[in-house]
Each structure stands twice: as C-alpha cells, then as structure tokens.
Design an enzyme around this catalytic site. Structure first.
Site, mmCIF file in Angstrom:
data_model
loop_
_atom_site.group_PDB
_atom_site.id
_atom_site.type_symbol
_atom_site.label_atom_id
_atom_site.label_comp_id
_atom_site.label_asym_id
_atom_site.label_seq_id
_atom_site.Cartn_x
_atom_site.Cartn_y
_atom_site.Cartn_z
ATOM 1 N N LYS A 181 -3.483 -11.893 -5.358
ATOM 2 C CA LYS A 181 -3.351 -10.483 -4.969
ATOM 3 C C LYS A 181 -3.802 -9.647 -6.156
ATOM 4 O O LYS A 181 -3.181 -9.659 -7.222
ATOM 5 C CB LYS A 181 -1.916 -10.151 -4.585
ATOM 6 C CG LYS A 181 -1.741 -8.701 -4.141
ATOM 7 C CD LYS A 181 -0.298 -8.431 -3.723
ATOM 8 C CE LYS A 181 -0.104 -6.995 -3.287
ATOM 9 N NZ LYS A 181 1.295 -6.715 -2.902
ATOM 10 N N ARG A 191 -0.174 2.791 0.842
ATOM 11 C CA ARG A 191 0.883 3.481 0.105
ATOM 12 C C ARG A 191 1.290 4.767 0.802
ATOM 13 O O ARG A 191 2.444 5.194 0.716
ATOM 14 C CB ARG A 191 0.450 3.712 -1.342
ATOM 15 C CG ARG A 191 0.353 2.383 -2.091
ATOM 16 C CD ARG A 191 -0.149 2.485 -3.512
ATOM 17 N NE ARG A 191 -0.248 1.146 -4.085
ATOM 18 C CZ ARG A 191 -0.841 0.869 -5.240
ATOM 19 N NH1 ARG A 191 -1.377 1.839 -5.956
ATOM 20 N NH2 ARG A 191 -0.885 -0.379 -5.682
ATOM 21 N N ARG A 202 0.235 -1.441 -10.977
ATOM 22 C CA ARG A 202 0.908 -2.749 -11.002
ATOM 23 C C ARG A 202 0.043 -3.785 -11.716
ATOM 24 O O ARG A 202 0.106 -4.975 -11.416
ATOM 25 C CB ARG A 202 1.220 -3.188 -9.569
ATOM 26 C CG ARG A 202 2.118 -2.204 -8.831
ATOM 27 C CD ARG A 202 2.456 -2.689 -7.431
ATOM 28 N NE ARG A 202 3.378 -1.761 -6.796
ATOM 29 C CZ ARG A 202 3.153 -1.133 -5.640
ATOM 30 N NH1 ARG A 202 2.019 -1.344 -4.984
ATOM 31 N NH2 ARG A 202 4.048 -0.317 -5.130
ATOM 32 N N GLU A 218 -3.148 -19.566 -9.983
ATOM 33 C CA GLU A 218 -2.047 -19.059 -9.156
ATOM 34 C C GLU A 218 -1.865 -19.929 -7.911
ATOM 35 O O GLU A 218 -0.732 -20.210 -7.492
ATOM 36 C CB GLU A 218 -2.322 -17.614 -8.748
ATOM 37 C CG GLU A 218 -2.386 -16.632 -9.907
ATOM 38 C CD GLU A 218 -1.007 -16.250 -10.434
ATOM 39 O OE1 GLU A 218 0.000 -16.727 -9.868
ATOM 40 O OE2 GLU A 218 -0.944 -15.488 -11.408
ATOM 41 N N LYS A 233 -5.907 -11.382 -1.227
ATOM 42 C CA LYS A 233 -5.787 -9.961 -0.884
ATOM 43 C C LYS A 233 -6.307 -9.115 -2.032
ATOM 44 O O LYS A 233 -5.888 -9.352 -3.175
ATOM 45 C CB LYS A 233 -4.315 -9.644 -0.607
ATOM 46 C CG LYS A 233 -4.003 -8.201 -0.288
ATOM 47 C CD LYS A 233 -2.498 -8.017 -0.071
ATOM 48 C CE LYS A 233 -2.173 -6.559 0.230
ATOM 49 N NZ LYS A 233 -0.725 -6.344 0.397
ATOM 50 N N SER A 259 -5.666 -1.923 3.790
ATOM 51 C CA SER A 259 -5.769 -0.596 4.388
ATOM 52 C C SER A 259 -7.060 0.123 4.036
ATOM 53 O O SER A 259 -7.682 0.775 4.894
ATOM 54 C CB SER A 259 -4.565 0.243 3.958
ATOM 55 O OG SER A 259 -4.507 0.376 2.547
ATOM 56 N N TYR A 298 -5.370 -4.396 10.480
ATOM 57 C CA TYR A 298 -4.790 -3.333 11.302
ATOM 58 C C TYR A 298 -5.523 -3.205 12.636
ATOM 59 O O TYR A 298 -5.028 -2.551 13.551
ATOM 60 C CB TYR A 298 -4.826 -2.012 10.531
ATOM 61 C CG TYR A 298 -4.026 -2.086 9.256
ATOM 62 C CD1 TYR A 298 -2.660 -1.913 9.266
ATOM 63 C CD2 TYR A 298 -4.650 -2.385 8.034
ATOM 64 C CE1 TYR A 298 -1.917 -2.026 8.096
ATOM 65 C CE2 TYR A 298 -3.913 -2.503 6.868
ATOM 66 C CZ TYR A 298 -2.543 -2.326 6.906
ATOM 67 O OH TYR A 298 -1.813 -2.455 5.756
#
Length: 309
Positions: A181, A191, A202, A218, A233, A259, A298
């Site tokens: 990610k 958000r 982040r 990872e 992602k 998004s 979505y």
C-alpha cells in the site's frame, strides 16, 4: 472470434464493491469527489448489498464513518460502533451470499486521522496499534465479517490479527493483507468520503512510490504471518508491482482501483472527454491482466450489471 480467444476476462465474481456507511444518516448522501458514490445509511447500505448480490458482485468492502472520533479510535472495536453494526446488518440481510469484508484500520475512527495510535511525541506507535487491531479483529468477526482488510500498514499487523482470531477460535475468518500500500496522491476522494481528519501524510508507514522490491519484502512478511489474500494498492499506477506480486504470491492477489483512479474516469466521462464505460472496462481488464485475481472498484456494481447476459 475476439470473445472466443480473449486472454483476460472480467466476471462479476472477480469484483468487490467498496461501500461507506455513515453514522446518523437517514438517507444516503452523495460524495462530491466520487461521482455516483454515496455515504449510506444503515438501511440504504442493506438495499445496496442486496443489489450487489443480485448482480453477482463477489464481495463488499465496508468502511465506517462515525460521528465521534477519539485518540484511540475506540469506535473501531465498539460492538455498537457504526462499522460493526453495519456488518451485523449485512450479515443478517445477505449472509454468505457474498463476501463481507471489513476495513480493519483506525484512520476513520481517530481524531488525528492516522492509521494507528500516537505516542507522546505524536508519532504512530506501531506495537500499541497492533493491540488495537487485535481487538478490532475480534469485534469485526463477531459482527459477521468473513474477511478482514488489514489496511493500516503496521509491521506485524497480519500476525497480530491472525493470532487474535485463532485464539478466539475464529479460524473461519480470513485476512486480506494490504501487502503493498503506497503513500499515494490517488486517495484524495476517499478521504472526502470518510471525512478524514488527517493533517500531514502517512509516508512513515505506507510505501514509497519509488520502491518496488520493498513490495516483495512486505509480501513475504504477510505470507509468513498467515495472510489468506494479499493486496496491491493503488492499482493502475502500480501495475508493475502488481505483476511482481502476482508472480511471487502463492495466495490470491487483489488490487484496489482507488478513489482517484475511479474519479478520473468518472470526471472525464462526465465532461464528454472519453467513453466512461469503455474506459472503465479497459482499466479493470488491465488490472486483471497484470495479475489481480480480485479487483476492488467503486464501479463494481455498474460493471457487474453490464457484464450480465
């Protein structure tokens, strides 16, 4: 003949629909930066889930938007919190007819907007956060989730969640590990949808967009800790990473058309700059072609309906 020999295909069962349920809503509310996407009330979320099941959508990824947030994100593991109540509603309504996935992350529930709890210096405390994730895993499993999405990118998160579930006898609940990610600019509309309180970024715990080999490190950690599926992602900006993860992973691989990716197609289509339906299908085929077994988008419900005979 093209249909007969197509090398990559889309099927509704390959798709997962991310959904937002907001505490205190009586009617669904549009998300301005995500055309066609709504913040749902409990009732409208159940209605949407039934539509998704009827269309053959493979799963729902549920995000909760609480009215009140605090430093520890206590709403995440509260049985009466918006996410867990919504999961219970969905479990009652559709049961095992689709896969119910829960976002296991603190960011929607903390007043500072980070994916973990903070220490006295204002830094994310990895190990203290793992304790919160373990508690949330048990709450989400009790609410009816089939699969838990560990999206916070804390070191050791998959192992902490798996141990908590196994100790409670919940070996029937799976873990979808967000293995790769990235700290991406493409999350902006999301958000808005969750009314994020984040100030800053982040970057200290999400991956650097310039790094690809790190994704395989990872991945190895998450597999060793018991991941049942792994995620990349965003999707389209990281198709190379997705391909590498798919080639290396012995478990199914998911990718999230986030998004910003969705919004770019939707906005361009609304302006008449491209054929939105064709562009969306093409982008999802690209994600599948790069190695994703499962795609979160979505557009899942709309695409599933178009794919139905």
């Amino acid at each position: 003949m093209r249909r007969l020999v197509a090398g990559t295909r889309l099927h509704p069962a390959d798709l997962v629909l991310p959904v937002f349920v907001r505490e205190g809503l009586d009617e669904p509310r549009p998300v301005a930066s995500l055309p066609g996407v709504l913040q749902h009330s409990r009732a409208s979320l159940v209605a949407l889930a039934r539509e998704a099941v009827a269309a053959g959508v493979g799963g729902l990824m549920v995000f909760g938007v609480p009215e009140v947030r605090d430093a520890s994100g206590s709403g995440l593991d509260d049985p009466d919190g918006v996410l867990n109540v919504a999961l219970a509603d969905l479990a009652d309504a559709v049961g095992d007819e689709t896969v119910l996935m829960a976002d296991l992350c603190l960011d929607e529930f903390t007043d500072h907007g980070h994916c973990g709890v903070l220490d006295d210096a204002g830094r994310v405390d990895n190990d203290a956060t793992l304790e919160r994730y373990a508690a949330a895993a048990l709450a989400q499993a009790a609410a009816g989730a089939h699969l838990l999405g560990t999206s916070g990118m804390m070191d050791g998160q998959v192992g902490a969640v798996r141990r908590a579930l196994d100790a409670a006898g919940r070996t029937d609940v799976g873990v979808l590990a967000y293995a790769a990610k990235y700290a991406s600019a493409y999350y902006g509309p999301f958000r808005d949808a969750v009314e994020s309180t984040l100030v800053g970024d982040r970057a200290t715990y999400q991956q650097d967009p310039g790094n690809d080999r790190e994704a395989l490190v990872e991945l190895a950690h998450d597999l060793a800790e018991g991941a049942d599926l792994v995620m990349v992602k965003p999707a389209l900006p990281y198709l190379d990473v997705l391909r590498r993860v798919a080639d290396a992973s012995p478990v199914p691989v998911a990718a999230y058309q986030v998004s910003g990716e969705y919004a770019m197609v939707a906005a361009a289509a609304a302006n008449g700059w491209l054929d939105g339906d064709r562009a969306m299908l093409e982008s999802l085929l690209a994600i599948r072609r790069a190695g994703a077994d499962v795609v979160l988008t979505y557009a899942a419900l709309d695409v599933a309906r178009r794919l139905s005979p």
